[in-house]
Design a protein around this motif. Structure first.
Motif, mmCIF file in Angstrom:
data_model
loop_
_atom_site.group_PDB
_atom_site.id
_atom_site.type_symbol
_atom_site.label_atom_id
_atom_site.label_comp_id
_atom_site.label_asym_id
_atom_site.label_seq_id
_atom_site.Cartn_x
_atom_site.Cartn_y
_atom_site.Cartn_z
ATOM 1 N N LEU A 120 30.493 42.175 46.155
ATOM 2 C CA LEU A 120 32.119 42.481 45.480
ATOM 3 C C LEU A 120 32.113 43.707 45.525
ATOM 4 N N GLN A 121 33.498 44.127 45.553
ATOM 5 C CA GLN A 121 33.815 45.292 45.318
ATOM 6 C C GLN A 121 34.605 45.842 44.079
ATOM 7 N N ASN A 147 35.227 39.121 36.966
ATOM 8 C CA ASN A 147 36.241 39.512 35.929
ATOM 9 C C ASN A 147 36.201 40.810 35.571
ATOM 10 N N LYS A 148 34.742 41.507 35.494
ATOM 11 C CA LYS A 148 34.690 42.735 35.148
ATOM 12 C C LYS A 148 35.127 43.975 36.123
ATOM 13 N N ALA A 149 34.863 43.517 37.447
ATOM 14 C CA ALA A 149 35.566 44.261 38.410
ATOM 15 C C ALA A 149 37.129 44.404 38.483
ATOM 16 N N GLU A 150 37.757 43.255 38.252
ATOM 17 C CA GLU A 150 39.180 43.177 38.213
ATOM 18 C C GLU A 150 39.812 43.788 37.186
ATOM 19 N N VAL A 151 39.210 43.939 35.944
ATOM 20 C CA VAL A 151 39.805 44.556 34.758
ATOM 21 C C VAL A 151 39.583 46.247 34.821
ATOM 22 N N VAL A 152 38.223 46.514 35.527
ATOM 23 C CA VAL A 152 37.889 48.001 35.690
ATOM 24 C C VAL A 152 39.045 48.452 36.854
#
Length: 360
Positions: free
Chosen positions: A4-5, A224-229
């Protein structure tokens, strides 16, 4: 292996690798280590299990290690100094790389050391707990605790990459596994209602350490965390919703002494507080609150706060929180299951009503 990125639209973007047997894949590390100088920071629980595996793949590097005591109570400036002592005594340059091999405490401390040493060096997150794999290793929040407040001293410092090896969860004890599930549940509550339903259905499999279920939960949480960050790197808006239950939870951790409650345990209790307050303010229904309490119970997490904490003690500790503005307590609440609200100033009497339901 899944990759994931975390897209930050700048040089700080980085990958998250999720899979099995990743600790032995030196090629992953080689992509992200900047020079021959590597310091592995670990603790006395994880090091005997996985340090040698990591070192074996780094034979071409100047590898130094530091092993800190395990526990939230050691996440302090005093123990942070030990990392700086090692870096300086071994004459590490600003091109060196720190490897954080451990749970959230080690990741936070190594990241903070990396942010400070020579005004910033590279570090890599290798999280060994479920909580760290799904939450604390992603997003660049680093820091230490203070007797008056948790995580109040720190810096934003994004890692070069995150390597989440699912195999290390085989040695994670049941209490730590449940603590990690608290943060997994959080993603369903704040932004992913379909995931919340999946968790309600599959909690037993997760507790049984079903590989496929765990892999899915880790991946969905990291997405989910990556999208928020990516949307809000420095927590000026939507990223604050990741702190659902944390204002209450941090008060419990600080008030009872760091290490008495695991972070995920305190967050579970804190989220039940937040759900109750959301109901009192007219958002959640009784049925919603019951579902939230039920899923934490199903994950073998506590839902009742410590009896010794008074309302006054909660208010005092919650007033020391990064979301507060102009001395007013602000908390994350839920509009529905799957949708969190940005930090809200809460009327003191409403907050006290929720606290009085449980507090001494």
């Amino acid at each position: 292996m899944k990759e994931l990125q975390v897209e930050l639209n700048n040089a700080r973007s980085y990958p998250i690798y999720i899979g099995s047997g990743l600790l032995g894949q030196t090629a992953l590390l080689n992509r992200h280590i900047r020079s021959k100088q590597v310091l592995i920071v670990s603790n006395d629980t994880v090091a005997p299990l996985y340090l040698s595996t990591l070192q074996t793949g780094l034979s071409d590097y100047q590898v130094e290690t530091i092993v800190l005591p395990d526990g939230e109570q050691f996440k302090t400036l005093q123990y942070l100094e030990h990392i700086f002592d090692k870096l300086l005594s071994k004459k590490f340059s600003r091109n060196a790389t720190l490897l954080a091999l451990g749970g959230g405490v080690i990741g936070d401390m190594a990241g903070f050391a990396a942010a400070c040493y020579q005004r910033g060096i590279a570090f890599i997150q290798i999280p060994t707990t479920l909580l760290a794999q799904v939450d604390s290793s992603v997003g660049g929040k680093t820091g230490v605790n203070h007797p008056l407040g948790k995580n109040m001293i720190g810096a934003f410092c994004q890692p070069q990459c995150v390597i989440a090896d699912a195999d290390v969860l085989d040695t994670l004890d049941d209490r730590q596994l449940s603590a990690g599930l608290a943060e997994v549940i959080k993603y369903g509550l704040i932004r992913d209602p379909d995931f919340f339903v999946w968790l309600e259905t599959n909690m037993a499999l997760l507790l049984q350490r079903d590989k496929q279920a765990l892999a899915y939960a880790i991946e969905r949480s990291c997405i989910n965390k990556a999208e928020v960050v990516a949307e809000d790197e420095f927590e000026t808006g939507v990223r604050a919703t990741l702190n659902l239950g944390h204002t209450f939870g941090h008060a419990i951790e600080t008030g009872t002494g760091y290490g008495h409650y695991l972070h995920g345990e305190a967050v579970a209790i804190g989220t039940c507080f937040a759900a109750d307050l959301s109901r009192r303010l007219g958002w959640l229904s009784d049925a919603d609150v019951s579902r939230i309490i039920a899923i934490f119970k199903a994950a073998n997490l506590p839902v009742t706060p410590p009896a010794e904490m008074t309302v006054a003690r909660y208010i005092d500790l919650m007033s020391v929180d990064k979301k507060n503005v102009d001395g007013k307590i602000r908390v994350i609440l839920l509009e529905t299951i799957g949708k969190a609200l940005l930090p809200l100033n809460v009327e003191l009497n409403k907050l006290q009503d929720t606290l009085l339901q449980y507090a001494a």
